[in-house]
Design an enzyme around this catalytic site. Structure first.
Site, PDB file in Angstrom:
ATOM      1  N   CYS A  70       0.855  -1.175   0.000  1.00 32.46           N
ATOM      2  CA  CYS A  70       0.000   0.000   0.000  1.00 32.46           C
ATOM      3  C   CYS A  70       0.895   1.230   0.000  1.00 32.46           C
ATOM      4  O   CYS A  70       1.976   1.224   0.593  1.00 32.46           O
ATOM      5  CB  CYS A  70      -0.949   0.102   1.193  1.00 32.46           C
ATOM      6  SG  CYS A  70      -2.108  -1.260   1.336  1.00 32.46           S
TER       7      CYS A  70
ATOM      8  N   HIS B 133      15.822 -37.771  -8.583  1.00 31.34           N
ATOM      9  CA  HIS B 133      15.391 -38.198  -7.248  1.00 31.34           C
ATOM     10  C   HIS B 133      13.909 -37.927  -7.025  1.00 31.34           C
ATOM     11  O   HIS B 133      13.470 -37.773  -5.888  1.00 31.34           O
ATOM     12  CB  HIS B 133      16.252 -37.505  -6.185  1.00 31.34           C
ATOM     13  CG  HIS B 133      17.694 -37.876  -6.291  1.00 31.34           C
ATOM     14  ND1 HIS B 133      18.164 -39.122  -5.945  1.00 31.34           N
ATOM     15  CD2 HIS B 133      18.769 -37.193  -6.757  1.00 31.34           C
ATOM     16  CE1 HIS B 133      19.466 -39.179  -6.162  1.00 31.34           C
ATOM     17  NE2 HIS B 133      19.853 -38.024  -6.670  1.00 31.34           N
TER      18      HIS B 133
ATOM     19  N   GLU C 289       5.588 -15.465 -11.854  1.00 36.73           N
ATOM     20  CA  GLU C 289       4.953 -14.246 -11.348  1.00 36.73           C
ATOM     21  C   GLU C 289       4.369 -13.368 -12.449  1.00 36.73           C
ATOM     22  O   GLU C 289       3.394 -12.672 -12.212  1.00 36.73           O
ATOM     23  CB  GLU C 289       5.888 -13.444 -10.436  1.00 36.73           C
ATOM     24  CG  GLU C 289       7.014 -12.740 -11.107  1.00 36.73           C
ATOM     25  CD  GLU C 289       7.869 -11.937 -10.124  1.00 36.73           C
ATOM     26  OE1 GLU C 289       7.318 -11.273  -9.252  1.00 36.73           O
ATOM     27  OE2 GLU C 289       9.106 -11.964 -10.278  1.00 36.73           O
TER      28      GLU C 289
ATOM     29  N   LYS D  87       5.217  -4.478  -5.327  1.00 29.72           N
ATOM     30  CA  LYS D  87       6.671  -4.472  -5.398  1.00 29.72           C
ATOM     31  C   LYS D  87       7.336  -4.415  -4.031  1.00 29.72           C
ATOM     32  O   LYS D  87       8.346  -5.047  -3.803  1.00 29.72           O
ATOM     33  CB  LYS D  87       7.147  -3.286  -6.246  1.00 29.72           C
ATOM     34  CG  LYS D  87       8.649  -3.345  -6.459  1.00 29.72           C
ATOM     35  CD  LYS D  87       9.042  -2.819  -7.798  1.00 29.72           C
ATOM     36  CE  LYS D  87      10.502  -3.064  -8.066  1.00 29.72           C
ATOM     37  NZ  LYS D  87      10.801  -4.449  -8.440  1.00 29.72           N
TER      38      LYS D  87
ATOM     39  N   GLU E 282      15.478 -18.473 -10.198  1.00 29.36           N
ATOM     40  CA  GLU E 282      15.079 -17.112 -10.590  1.00 29.36           C
ATOM     41  C   GLU E 282      14.276 -17.150 -11.903  1.00 29.36           C
ATOM     42  O   GLU E 282      13.275 -16.451 -12.051  1.00 29.36           O
ATOM     43  CB  GLU E 282      16.326 -16.215 -10.706  1.00 29.36           C
ATOM     44  CG  GLU E 282      16.094 -14.825 -11.258  1.00 29.36           C
ATOM     45  CD  GLU E 282      15.157 -13.944 -10.442  1.00 29.36           C
ATOM     46  OE1 GLU E 282      14.681 -14.372  -9.380  1.00 29.36           O
ATOM     47  OE2 GLU E 282      14.871 -12.825 -10.898  1.00 29.36           O
TER      48      GLU E 282
ATOM     49  N   LYS F 266      10.464 -15.785 -12.111  1.00 34.29           N
ATOM     50  CA  LYS F 266      10.067 -14.740 -13.060  1.00 34.29           C
ATOM     51  C   LYS F 266       8.893 -15.223 -13.905  1.00 34.29           C
ATOM     52  O   LYS F 266       7.926 -14.503 -14.110  1.00 34.29           O
ATOM     53  CB  LYS F 266      11.212 -14.348 -13.999  1.00 34.29           C
ATOM     54  CG  LYS F 266      12.337 -13.534 -13.439  1.00 34.29           C
ATOM     55  CD  LYS F 266      12.027 -12.072 -13.241  1.00 34.29           C
ATOM     56  CE  LYS F 266      11.583 -11.837 -11.823  1.00 34.29           C
ATOM     57  NZ  LYS F 266      12.628 -11.557 -10.846  1.00 34.29           N
TER      58      LYS F 266
ATOM     59  N   TRP G 191      -2.873  -2.667  -1.572  1.00 31.46           N
ATOM     60  CA  TRP G 191      -2.630  -4.093  -1.755  1.00 31.46           C
ATOM     61  C   TRP G 191      -3.390  -4.748  -0.611  1.00 31.46           C
ATOM     62  O   TRP G 191      -3.036  -4.588   0.566  1.00 31.46           O
ATOM     63  CB  TRP G 191      -1.144  -4.410  -1.683  1.00 31.46           C
ATOM     64  CG  TRP G 191      -0.850  -5.840  -2.002  1.00 31.46           C
ATOM     65  CD1 TRP G 191      -0.721  -6.393  -3.237  1.00 31.46           C
ATOM     66  CD2 TRP G 191      -0.643  -6.904  -1.072  1.00 31.46           C
ATOM     67  NE1 TRP G 191      -0.446  -7.747  -3.127  1.00 31.46           N
ATOM     68  CE2 TRP G 191      -0.385  -8.085  -1.821  1.00 31.46           C
ATOM     69  CE3 TRP G 191      -0.649  -6.990   0.320  1.00 31.46           C
ATOM     70  CZ2 TRP G 191      -0.150  -9.320  -1.218  1.00 31.46           C
ATOM     71  CZ3 TRP G 191      -0.407  -8.225   0.919  1.00 31.46           C
ATOM     72  CH2 TRP G 191      -0.162  -9.374   0.150  1.00 31.46           C
TER      73      TRP G 191
ATOM     74  N   ARG H  33       3.365  -0.277  -5.112  1.00 35.39           N
ATOM     75  CA  ARG H  33       3.131  -0.852  -3.791  1.00 35.39           C
ATOM     76  C   ARG H  33       1.804  -1.587  -3.695  1.00 35.39           C
ATOM     77  O   ARG H  33       1.485  -2.171  -2.658  1.00 35.39           O
ATOM     78  CB  ARG H  33       3.186   0.246  -2.729  1.00 35.39           C
ATOM     79  CG  ARG H  33       4.506   0.966  -2.698  1.00 35.39           C
ATOM     80  CD  ARG H  33       4.462   2.119  -1.739  1.00 35.39           C
ATOM     81  NE  ARG H  33       4.567   1.669  -0.370  1.00 35.39           N
ATOM     82  CZ  ARG H  33       5.698   1.587   0.307  1.00 35.39           C
ATOM     83  NH1 ARG H  33       6.816   1.931  -0.255  1.00 35.39           N
ATOM     84  NH2 ARG H  33       5.713   1.174   1.547  1.00 35.39           N
TER      85      ARG H  33
ATOM     86  N   ASN I 288      -0.805   2.207   5.581  1.00 33.23           N
ATOM     87  CA  ASN I 288       0.018   1.137   5.009  1.00 33.23           C
ATOM     88  C   ASN I 288       0.492   0.295   6.196  1.00 33.23           C
ATOM     89  O   ASN I 288       1.130   0.826   7.099  1.00 33.23           O
ATOM     90  CB  ASN I 288       1.203   1.760   4.261  1.00 33.23           C
ATOM     91  CG  ASN I 288       2.348   0.787   4.013  1.00 33.23           C
ATOM     92  OD1 ASN I 288       3.505   1.157   4.048  1.00 33.23           O
ATOM     93  ND2 ASN I 288       2.028  -0.464   3.775  1.00 33.23           N
ATOM     94  N   GLY I 289       0.146  -1.001   6.180  1.00 40.44           N
ATOM     95  CA  GLY I 289       0.561  -1.862   7.291  1.00 40.44           C
ATOM     96  C   GLY I 289      -0.586  -2.739   7.750  1.00 40.44           C
ATOM     97  O   GLY I 289      -1.562  -2.935   7.007  1.00 40.44           O
TER      98      GLY I 289
HETATM   99  C1  F6R Z   1      10.375 -11.015  -7.734  1.00 39.11           C
HETATM  100  C2  F6R Z   1      10.522  -9.944  -6.770  1.00 39.11           C
HETATM  101  C3  F6R Z   1      10.372 -10.271  -5.327  1.00 39.11           C
HETATM  102  C4  F6R Z   1      11.331  -9.425  -4.482  1.00 39.11           C
HETATM  103  C5  F6R Z   1      11.049  -9.650  -2.991  1.00 39.11           C
HETATM  104  C6  F6R Z   1      12.022  -8.895  -2.113  1.00 39.11           C
HETATM  105  O1  F6R Z   1      10.568 -10.561  -9.031  1.00 39.11           O
HETATM  106  O2  F6R Z   1      10.736  -8.822  -7.121  1.00 39.11           O
HETATM  107  O3  F6R Z   1      10.556 -11.638  -5.087  1.00 39.11           O
HETATM  108  O4  F6R Z   1      12.641  -9.776  -4.795  1.00 39.11           O
HETATM  109  O5  F6R Z   1       9.751  -9.251  -2.694  1.00 39.11           O
HETATM  110  O6  F6R Z   1      11.913  -7.519  -2.317  1.00 39.11           O
HETATM  111  P1  F6R Z   1      13.064  -6.550  -1.878  1.00 39.11           P
HETATM  112  O7  F6R Z   1      14.258  -6.860  -2.714  1.00 39.11           O
HETATM  113  O8  F6R Z   1      12.531  -5.172  -2.113  1.00 39.11           O
HETATM  114  O9  F6R Z   1      13.337  -6.822  -0.420  1.00 39.11           O
END
Ligand code: F6R
Length: 606
Positions: free
Chosen positions: A2, A501, A485, A601, A478, A482, A74, A27, A98-99
């Site tokens: 948020c 395994h 998501e 994010k 990774e 990617k 969010w 956010r 926010n929280g």
């Molecule tokens: C995936 C992604 C998330 C962040 C995670 C940590 O593409 O962006 O998995 O890496 O939420 O976020 P930060 O780096 O801001 O602590």
């Protein structure tokens, strides 16, 4: 998650709030809303979904007033609908938050005894109701807000606005970040400085537990126990806050393409022209360190897992890696002579911050690798290492990941040379390899059109596997993360040698398997595992260099060619095809690349 914003201004607040919310949409984007006070009257507009919906609503139902608060959500408590959208209002009080208010059920029960009943499913509404309750009892708006703060458990950044008060806003922070912006006869609050950058570059940050009483003339800041304090006002770099797509269709595409430039910038900040590694103060003497504990979430934790290979193989330094949400409650012992290292793009991830606070006072050194130098994680570290990636807007982390890797690799080299594990010549060889990276990345990006074709084939898959060995194993994770998501295709990653395994049972003619395999010392072993997949009709996409492809591409479904690169640096380069594959698959599927469903994010809740 948020984003919140507030303005006590000299111009109409609604467009200013919407502009600031645009910068906070990373956010969360479940709903958005604003409230203003005009001619003494509080009013609000709220809309489900992205900010554009609120923009549309404001065209048809404009909101006048020069004082206002805004929110992009969010959802945590209550589904994302218009009723649950912020700002929340109770009588004369409007609030954005926010929280998470952890004791909202208890507070609701108390308030019910005073005849106040909630209209929404949210925890936040309770904050507005409490303030109303105190005002009903005769308190001033300011005293009511302060009394309310004293009753809240959990995490919050809050901004309060009141009926009849056009020159008053109360802001508070505990657990979630909050910046105060100083204008010319105008004041602002925002979840981060970027939100406020079109309005002002003079910013101060509330510290844990602080609250602020704002009028157009300025802000009085107090600690949680009511002591007046000064919080330093700094000039933030406006240049760092430009956010546009620079001609790309998505922020993610722009951020992938920026990697040669930002990696060069990162390297220039850490390695002098003469090849000397320069870290900011305070310096750490790695010859006196016996162990590193690395903690992070998501993509950042995969950067840590990759770095484990470097620190252990090159610096001979044992590394433990954990995801922050597990680490913080595991209560692990923190040995003497250890470094606790936290990696975070935003520097605000709640679990990572809590893990850092757990280690503070226990580990000899608290080090962070962050993209936002003003963030809570950076500010609470003994040593904060910036990654110089620039603002990352796409929810899926790309350039921040490769910049994190670059900084961690440089740190591993520093540790290795301090511990006598690298000769000068070996160190300079690694540095030379690192310096080739921007050019190699540009070459890898030239594969864009080819990867797009491969991605078109991948977009009809239901499940995808990613395989890798050694430092390419975390990168396989990774790649899978990617893809999941942003394209919503189910993807898993395995260490190539682990497939037999159990997971090999999944392989059939419908299963694409992406194999990340530069022609390194483990190549032959990875190729054997790849053959096991093909023998069971799995469709292999082999990502390798020219030599690797010429040796092993017979019978594979598709190939992506990467330039030659040293073994150690390979995971940084191979991040590019992983990112491009996910990006083009998502575009082919028509999903929302920059703002994928259910995500935000900056994850500032547990
Ligand atoms: C995936 C992604 C998330 C962040 C995670 C940590 O593409 O962006 O998995 O890496 O939420 O976020 P930060 O780096 O801001 O602590």
């Amino acid at each position: 998650m948020c984003g919140i914003v507030g303005v006590l201004g000299n111009h109409e607040a609604a467009p200013i709030l919407v502009e600031a919310l645009k910068r906070l949409e990373y956010r969360g984007y479940d709903s958005a809303g604003i409230a203003t006070v005009n001619a003494g009257k509080l009013a609000r507009r709220r809309a489900v979904g992205k900010l554009v919906n609120l923009g549309d609503l404001l065209v048809h139902e404009p909101l006048a007033g020069k004082s206002g608060i805004g929110h992009t959500r969010w959802a945590t408590h209550g589904e994302p609908n218009a009723t649950n959208a912020h700002p929340h209002r109770s009588g004369p009080v409007a609030v954005v938050h926010n929280g998470i208010i952890e004791n909202f059920r208890e507070l609701r029960a108390e308030l019910a005894q005073h005849g106040l009943t909630p209209q929404t499913d949210t925890d936040t509404e309770t904050v507005a109701m409490l303030a109303q309750h105190f005002m009903d009892g005769g308190m001033s708006a300011t005293d009511a807000a302060i009394a309310t703060l004293g009753k809240l458990h959990g995490a919050f950044a809050l901004a309060f606005l009141f009926d009849g008060e056009e020159d008053l806003m109360i802001a508070a922070r505990k657990g979630s970040p909050l910046a105060i912006g100083y204008g010319d006869g105008e004041m602002f609050v925002g979840s981060d400085a970027i939100a406020l950058s079109p309005m002002t570059d003079r910013i101060s940050y509330l510290e844990e537990g602080d609250y602020a009483i704002l009028t157009r003339a300025g802000a009085s800041v107090f600690t949680a126990d009511g002591k007046a304090v000064d919080r330093e006002i700094r000039k933030i770099e406006v240049g760092a806050t430009r956010i546009d797509k620079a001609g790309h269709k998505h922020f993610m595409a722009k951020e992938i393409a920026e990697q040669p430039t930002v990696i060069a910038e990162t390297l220039a900040n850490y390695i002098s022209k003469s090849g000397e590694i320069r870290l900011p103060d305070p310096q750490i003497d790695f010859s006196k360190v016996d162990r590193i504990t690395m903690v992070a979430c998501g993509t950042a934790s995969l950067a840590c897992l990759t770095a484990k290979y470097w620190f252990e193989q090159i610096a001979r330094l044992p590394v433990e890696v954990d995801v922050a949400s597990e680490f913080r409650y595991r209560e692990p012992p923190i040995p003497a002579r250890s470094v606790s290292l936290f990696v975070s793009q935003s520097g605000e991830t709640a679990d990572t911050l809590a893990a850092l606070r757990y280690c503070a006072g226990k580990a000899d050194n608290i080090v962070s690798v962050v993209n936002v130098p003003e963030s809570s994680i950076a500010r609470e570290s003994d040593l904060a290492l910036p990654i110089y990636a620039g603002v990352e807007v796409g929810v899926a982390s790309t350039k921040a990941f490769t910049c994190q890797l670059t900084v961690l690799f440089v740190l591993a080299l520093k540790a290795a040379s301090q511990r006598g594990e690298l000769t000068d010549a070996q160190l300079q060889d690694h540095i030379a390899q690192l310096r080739r990276l921007p050019a190699l990345m540009a070459e890898a990006l030239d594969q864009n059109a080819k990867v797009k074709e491969t991605a078109r084939k991948l977009s009809s898959a239901r499940d995808v596997l990613f395989l890798g060995r050694g430092p390419l194993y975390p990168l396989a994770h990774e790649g899978a993360l990617k893809l999941k998501e942003i394209s919503y295709i189910h993807a898993e990653a395995y260490a190539s040698g682990e497939l037999k395994h159990g997971p090999i049972a999944l392989i059939d003619e419908n299963m694409p398997v992406v194999v990340m395999a530069p022609r390194d010392r483990l190549f032959d072993k990875t190729v054997s595992n790849m053959q096991e997949v093909m023998a069971r009709k799995g469709k292999v996409i082999l990502v390798s260099d020219r030599e690797g492809l010429s040796e092993a591409s017979i019978g594979v479904w598709d190939t992506i060619e990467m330039p030659d690169v040293s073994d150690a640096v390979a995971p940084i380069l191979y991040a590019i095809p992983a990112q491009l594959l996910a990006y083009h698959t998502a575009v082919a599927k028509g999903t929302d690349v920059d703002q994928p469903r259910n995500l935000a994010k900056s994850v500032t809740v547990e």
